[in-house]
Design an enzyme around this catalytic site. Structure first.
Site, PDB file in Angstrom:
ATOM      1  N   HIS A  20     -56.324 -41.566 -42.174  1.00  0.00           N
ATOM      2  CA  HIS A  20     -56.445 -42.736 -41.312  1.00  0.00           C
ATOM      3  C   HIS A  20     -57.919 -43.057 -41.076  1.00  0.00           C
ATOM      4  O   HIS A  20     -58.781 -42.180 -41.179  1.00  0.00           O
ATOM      5  CB  HIS A  20     -55.776 -42.477 -39.968  1.00  0.00           C
ATOM      6  CG  HIS A  20     -54.322 -42.127 -40.073  1.00  0.00           C
ATOM      7  ND1 HIS A  20     -53.402 -42.960 -40.660  1.00  0.00           N
ATOM      8  CD2 HIS A  20     -53.630 -41.020 -39.657  1.00  0.00           C
ATOM      9  CE1 HIS A  20     -52.202 -42.394 -40.608  1.00  0.00           C
ATOM     10  NE2 HIS A  20     -52.317 -41.215 -40.016  1.00  0.00           N
TER      11      HIS A  20
ATOM     12  N   LYS B 259     -57.394 -51.869 -43.188  1.00  0.00           N
ATOM     13  CA  LYS B 259     -57.362 -52.899 -44.232  1.00  0.00           C
ATOM     14  C   LYS B 259     -58.349 -52.560 -45.350  1.00  0.00           C
ATOM     15  O   LYS B 259     -58.039 -52.675 -46.539  1.00  0.00           O
ATOM     16  CB  LYS B 259     -57.704 -54.255 -43.605  1.00  0.00           C
ATOM     17  CG  LYS B 259     -57.501 -55.445 -44.522  1.00  0.00           C
ATOM     18  CD  LYS B 259     -57.461 -56.760 -43.743  1.00  0.00           C
ATOM     19  CE  LYS B 259     -58.731 -56.959 -42.934  1.00  0.00           C
ATOM     20  NZ  LYS B 259     -58.719 -58.259 -42.208  1.00  0.00           N
TER      21      LYS B 259
ATOM     22  N   HIS C 199     -44.114 -45.849 -45.915  1.00  0.00           N
ATOM     23  CA  HIS C 199     -43.400 -45.038 -44.924  1.00  0.00           C
ATOM     24  C   HIS C 199     -42.403 -44.118 -45.612  1.00  0.00           C
ATOM     25  O   HIS C 199     -41.764 -44.498 -46.600  1.00  0.00           O
ATOM     26  CB  HIS C 199     -42.665 -45.956 -43.941  1.00  0.00           C
ATOM     27  CG  HIS C 199     -41.660 -45.232 -43.091  1.00  0.00           C
ATOM     28  ND1 HIS C 199     -42.022 -44.276 -42.173  1.00  0.00           N
ATOM     29  CD2 HIS C 199     -40.303 -45.308 -43.044  1.00  0.00           C
ATOM     30  CE1 HIS C 199     -40.934 -43.798 -41.587  1.00  0.00           C
ATOM     31  NE2 HIS C 199     -39.890 -44.404 -42.100  1.00  0.00           N
TER      32      HIS C 199
ATOM     33  N   ASP D  53     -76.589 -12.573 -17.650  1.00  0.00           N
ATOM     34  CA  ASP D  53     -77.955 -13.112 -17.717  1.00  0.00           C
ATOM     35  C   ASP D  53     -78.328 -13.619 -19.112  1.00  0.00           C
ATOM     36  O   ASP D  53     -79.076 -14.593 -19.250  1.00  0.00           O
ATOM     37  CB  ASP D  53     -78.970 -12.070 -17.230  1.00  0.00           C
ATOM     38  CG  ASP D  53     -78.815 -10.717 -17.905  1.00  0.00           C
ATOM     39  OD1 ASP D  53     -79.495  -9.761 -17.493  1.00  0.00           O
ATOM     40  OD2 ASP D  53     -78.009 -10.602 -18.855  1.00  0.00           O
TER      41      ASP D  53
ATOM     42  N   HIS E 255     -76.989  -4.664 -28.574  1.00  0.00           N
ATOM     43  CA  HIS E 255     -76.256  -3.490 -29.040  1.00  0.00           C
ATOM     44  C   HIS E 255     -75.757  -3.657 -30.475  1.00  0.00           C
ATOM     45  O   HIS E 255     -74.807  -2.983 -30.900  1.00  0.00           O
ATOM     46  CB  HIS E 255     -75.125  -3.172 -28.067  1.00  0.00           C
ATOM     47  CG  HIS E 255     -75.650  -2.845 -26.694  1.00  0.00           C
ATOM     48  ND1 HIS E 255     -76.364  -1.700 -26.427  1.00  0.00           N
ATOM     49  CD2 HIS E 255     -75.636  -3.568 -25.549  1.00  0.00           C
ATOM     50  CE1 HIS E 255     -76.737  -1.708 -25.160  1.00  0.00           C
ATOM     51  NE2 HIS E 255     -76.317  -2.837 -24.610  1.00  0.00           N
TER      52      HIS E 255
END
Length: 753
Positions: A251, A290, A312, A548, A600
Site C-alpha cells: 500500500h 493511483k 480482491h 545512573d 561487566h
C-alpha cells in the site's frame, strides 16, 4: 516446541482476565434486568473496506447467533462500493448479512485532498443514517480515515463507540488516526498485552479495556484443515504447487508517497527477477494508490506470465493462499499480524508497519531502497517454514467480545472518563505561571556524594545541593527527603515550577515501579528500596527512577551529542563503569532491567577480580576503583611518585595520582593506563559489533584520558564496517543529574503544553 510457544502466548489472554470474565457473567444478569429484560442491545457495525471486514465479520457472525441479546445493523461505506476495488460489499451479502445502509463516501483522486474530502463527505452523510438507526453502540475498527469519520459522527451524536484494535503502533499517519479514535471511543477491544498497556498509558479507563485478541484469528486458526489446492489453482494456475508462489500486497505510505511508489517499483523489479509465480493484490484507496497502479501497468504486471494481478480475494480464500505461500511480501498489516499464525515467511518493506509486534517469520527491510536488497530478502525467506505465532490471538476473541458487549450498562453516564495520573493541584493560567521556568528536581545518588539540583527545560542547573551519601538506608532516605523539600521551597523563590522528581542511582532499577532492585557495593543498604512512594507522598509530585548509566544516556539524548540520533551508546567512566543504550530513539532496559551493564563486559578470561564477582571485566581494568588499586600497589612499592609529585600523609592514593604520574613520565603508570584504555577499547569494539550504533559517547572524569587509546584499539581490532563510527568525549558536566531531569521534562511537558 510449537505447542509450548502456543501455551506461552495464550497466557496473555488468561490470568487476571479469567476472573474478569467470571465477574462479567454475574454482572450481565444484573445489567439485563437494569436495561429491561426484553431490551436487546442494538449494535451498528460499520465496515469501510475488505481489510476491516475480515476483522468485523467474526463479530457480526457472533452477534447474529444470539438474536435474543442483540439486534444487528450493518452500514457499508468507503471502498467497499467502488468497482476498481472489487465491489467488496458483495462478500458481505454472500455472508448473508442484511446491509441496512450503503453510503458512497469516497471522493476519487487517490491523493491527500481526496482523503480529506472523503472524510468530510462521510461526516455529511452519517448523521441521517445514525438518526434513523439509533444504535446503542457502534463498533468501529482500526485506523482508516473512514473509521475516523464514523467515530467522530457517533461521538458527537452521543452514541457509544466500541473500538477494535486500539493501542497498537504501526509507523505512519495510521497511528495518529488510530489514537484519535481511541480518545473518541468509550470501550476498547485490543489484541496484545502491549496494546492494552498503551491504552492505559493514554489514560483510558482500565475497566473499559478488553484484551480479547484479534477476531480474525478465530477463523485463521481453523483454516488450514480445508481443501486449499483448488483455491491455489483458481488464483495462480493449475501448474502451481504449494509453497512455490508469492503473495504481494503493498500500500502507499501517505506521509511519504513519492518514496513508497519508488519502493513499489523496486519490489516489482525484484519479483520479476526472482521468477516465481506471484499473486499481486491491488493497493488500498489511500493517497498514492493511483500512481502505484500506473507502475503495475507500466511494467505489464497484469499481462506478465508469472503474475496474477487481482483487486480482491475473499478472506476465506486469501487465508488459504497466504497459509501455503512460499513467501508474502509488502507492507500490509496482514503480513505482520495474521500471516504469523501459519508460520509463512514474510518480507515487510519500509516503515508502514515499523512499530508492530511481529513473530520470527517477519524479515524487515526498512530501507528498501534498492532492487538487490529486496531480491536478497526474497532469497533468504522464500520457502522457509517458521513456528506458528499467536501474538495477536488464541482463536477465542469473539466469545470474549460478546460477553463484553453484554456487560455494557446503558444506564451509565455516556460521558467517558479519563484516568489521569495524580497531580499536586490545578494551577490557573495567570501571568506568574506563564513566566515560571519549567523545571525538574534531579537527584544523583553516587557512591560518595548525594546531589540534588533544580534543572531547567534547557538543561541549565539553576541551583545544586551536595552532601555526603550516608551509609545507612534510614539516614539516606531522610536526607534525600530533606534536600528535596528544601530545593522545592527554594525553587518557588527562583520562580521555577517543579514538574516532578527524577532520581539517578547506581545498581539495577525497575523504572516502572520506581524501585532499586540491587545496588552496587558502593551504596550500602540499598536493595529492594521503593524510592517513588516516599518522595511522591512527601512532595506531591510524580517521581521517576533509573540507573545512573541509563540517565547518562538520556542526558545525551536530550541535551548532549546524542540529540536527534536514532542509535547511540554512552559509557560512563568513573568510580565504576556504566552505560546506557539508545536504540531507535528509545532507552533499552532489558527483560530484567539489566541491559547496558557495559562495565561487566568480559575482555579477558584471566583478568583481575571484579566487584561483580567475576574477573576480567572492563570495570576491573578501567574504573576509578581499578586505577586506585594499581596506584596503591605502585605507591606501596615506592614506584608511583616521580619528580614534581608528592602525596600528603593524610591523603589517600587514588586514580588521579596515577594519571598525574603518567603525565610526568612514570612508565609503569603509563603502562597501567594503556592497559585500562585497551580494556575499555575492546569493550567498545564488542559494543560496535553487537549494537552497531552511529555514535559512542565516553562520559565521566576518566573519558578524556582514554579516548585516544580507545580509538587506536578500534582501528586495530574492529571490523572495517564499524571503524568509521565516531567515538567522542561527552561535553556534559553533570550527565547523571541532567538525565534524571530529562525523565521528568520529557514526560510531563508532553502532557502540559
Amino acid at each position: 516446541m510449537e505447542t509450548y510457544g502456543y501455551l506461552q502466548r495464550e497466557s496473555c489472554f488468561q490470568g487476571p482476565h479469567e476472573l474478569y470474565f467470571k465477574n462479567l457473567s454475574k454482572r450481565n444478569k444484573q445489567i439485563m434486568e437494569k436495561n429491561g429484560n426484553n431490551r436487546k442491545l442494538r449494535v451498528c457495525v460499520a465496515t469501510c473496506n475488505r481489510a476491516d471486514y475480515s476483522k468485523l465479520a467474526p463479530i457480526m457472525f457472533g452477534i447474529k447467533t444470539e438474536p435474543e441479546f442483540f439486534e444487528l445493523d450493518v452500514v457499508v461505506l468507503g471502498s467497499h462500493l467502488i468497482d476498481d476495488y472489487g465491489n467488496t460489499y458483495r462478500m458481505i451479502e454472500q455472508d448473508d448479512f442484511d446491509i441496512n445502509t450503503r453510503l458512497h463516501t469516497i471522493v476519487r483522486g487517490e491523493d491527500e485532498a481526496a482523503m480529506v474530502e472523503s472524510v468530510g463527505l462521510a461526516l455529511v452523510k452519517l448523521p441521517d443514517v445514525l438518526n434513523r438507526l439509533k444504535p446503542d453502540i457502534m463498533i468501529v475498527h482500526g485506523d482508516r480515515f473512514d473509521a475516523l469519520a464514523l467515530a467522530t459522527s457517533a461521538a458527537l451524536m452521543n452514541i457509544r463507540i466500541l473500538h477494535i484494535e486500539g493501542g497498537e503502533v504501526s509507523g505512519t499517519i495510521d497511528d495518529s488516526i488510530r489514537h484519535a479514535i481511541t480518545k473518541l471511543a468509550h470501550y476498547h477491544v485490543c489484541c496484545t498485552r502491549s496494546a492494552e498497556q498503551h491504552l492505559i498509558s493514554m489514560c483510558e479507563d482500565h475497566d473499559r479495556i478488553l484484551l480479547a485478541g484479534c477476531p480474525s484469528y478465530d477463523k485463521l486458526l481453523s483454516a488450514k484443515n480445508k481443501d486449499y489446492m483448488s483455491i491455489i489453482r483458481m488464483w495462480l494456475g493449475d501448474d502451481v504447487k504449494s509453497k512455490d508462489y508469492i503473495v504481494a500486497l503493498q500500500h502507499p505510505v501517505t506521509t511519504d508517497i513519492k518514496h513508497s511508489i519508488k519502493m513499489f517499483e523496486l519490489t516489482l523489479d525484484a519479483l520479476i527477477s526472482f521468477n516465481k509465480r506471484t499473486l499481486v493484490l491491488f493497493p488500498n484507496i489511500d493517497a498514492g494508490s493511483k500512481e502505484m497502479v500506473r507502475v503495475m501497468r507500466k511494467k505489464g504486471i497484469e499481462h506478465h506470465p508469472n503474475f496474477r494481478a487481482v483487486k480482491h480475494v475473499p478472506f476465506d480464500q486469501f487465508i488459504q493462499l497466504v497459509a501455503h505461500a512460499g513467501c508474502m511480501i509488502g507492507n500490509s498489516s496482514c503480513g505482520v499480524r495474521e500471516v504469523g499464525a501459519f508460520g509463512t515467511p514474510v518480507i515487510n518493506l519500509g516503515t508502514r508497519q515499523i512499530g508492530r509486534e511481529t513473530g520470527e517469520n517477519v524479515l524487515h527491510v526498512r530501507d528498501a531502497d534498492t532492487q538487490d536488497k529486496i531480491l536478497q530478502a526474497l532469497h533468504l525467506q522464500f520457502g522457509k517454514q517458521y513456528p506458528c505465532s499467536k501474538i495477536y490471538g488464541d482463536g477465542n476473541a469473539v466469545p470474549r467480545i460478546l460477553k463484553f458487549l453484554k456487560s455494557i450498562d446503558l444506564q451509565e453516564p455516556l460521558q467517558k472518563k479519563f484516568c489521569f495520573p495524580p497531580v499536586k493541584e490545578n494551577i490557573s493560567q495567570d501571568i506568574d505561571h506563564i513566566l515560571e521556568t519549567l523545571s525538574a528536581l534531579a537527584v544523583d545518588l553516587g557512591g560518595t556524594n548525594l546531589r540534588v539540583a533544580i534543572v531547567s527545560m534547557k538543561g541549565e542547573i539553576v541551583k545544586k545541593y551536595t552532601q555526603f551519601n550516608p551509609k545507612t538506608y534510614e539516614e539516606r532516605i531522610n536526607l534525600i527527603l530533606q534536600m528535596c523539600v528544601e530545593a522545592a521551597a527554594e525553587a518557588v523563590k527562583l520562580n521555577c515550577r517543579i514538574l516532578g522528581v527524577g532520581i539517578s542511582t547506581g545498581g539495577r532499577v525497575n523504572p516502572r515501579e520506581g524501585i532499586v532492585l540491587h545496588s552496587t557495593k558502593l551504596i550500602q543498604e540499598w536493595n529492594s528500596v521503593d524510592l517513588r512512594t516516599p518522595l511522591s507522598d512527601t512532595l506531591h509530585l510524580p517521581v521517576w527512577v533509573d540507573n545512573d548509566g541509563n540517565c547518562a544516556a538520556l542526558a545525551e539524548r536530550k541535551f548532549g551529542q546524542g540529540k536527534g540520533l536514532e542509535n547511540f551508546v554512552t559509557l560512563i567512566t568513573g568510580t565504576g563503569i556504566g552505560g546506557g543504550i539508545i536504540h531507535q530513539h528509545e532507552l533499552i532496559h532489558g527483560s530484567s532491567f539489566c541491559a547496558a551493564e557495559l562495565g561487566h563486559l568480559v575482555v579477558s578470561l584471566d583478568g583481575p577480580d571484579c566487584s561483580c564477582g567475576s574477573h576480567g571485566c572492563i570495570e576491573a581494568y578501567a574504573s576509578g576503583m581499578a586505577l586506585q588499586r594499581e596506584a596503591k600497589k605502585l605507591h606501596d612499592e615506592d614506584l608511583l611518585l616521580v619528580e614534581g609529585m608528592s602525596v600528603p600523609k593524610d591523603e589517600a592514593v587514588g586514580a588521579l595520582h596515577l594519571i598525574q604520574a603518567a603525565k610526568l613520565g612514570n612508565a609503569k603508570a603509563q603502562s597501567i593506563l594503556r592497559t585500562a584504555g585497551t580494556a575499555l577499547g575492546l569493550g567498545v569494539v564488542n559494543i560496535l559489533h553487537t549494537m552497531n550504533p552511529s555514535l559512542v559517547i565516553l562520559s565521566g572524569v576518566l573519558a578524556s584520558h582514554y579516548i585516544h587509546i580507545v580509538k587506536d584499539v578500534i582501528r586495530q581490532q574492529a571490523l572495517s564496517s564499524v571503524q568509521d563510527v565516531d567515538v567522542v568525549v561527552s561535553d556534559l558536566v553533570d550527565p547523571a543529574l541532567l538525565g534524571a531531569a530529562s525523565m521528568v521534562l520529557d514526560y510531563t511537558t508532553r502532557r502540559i503544553y
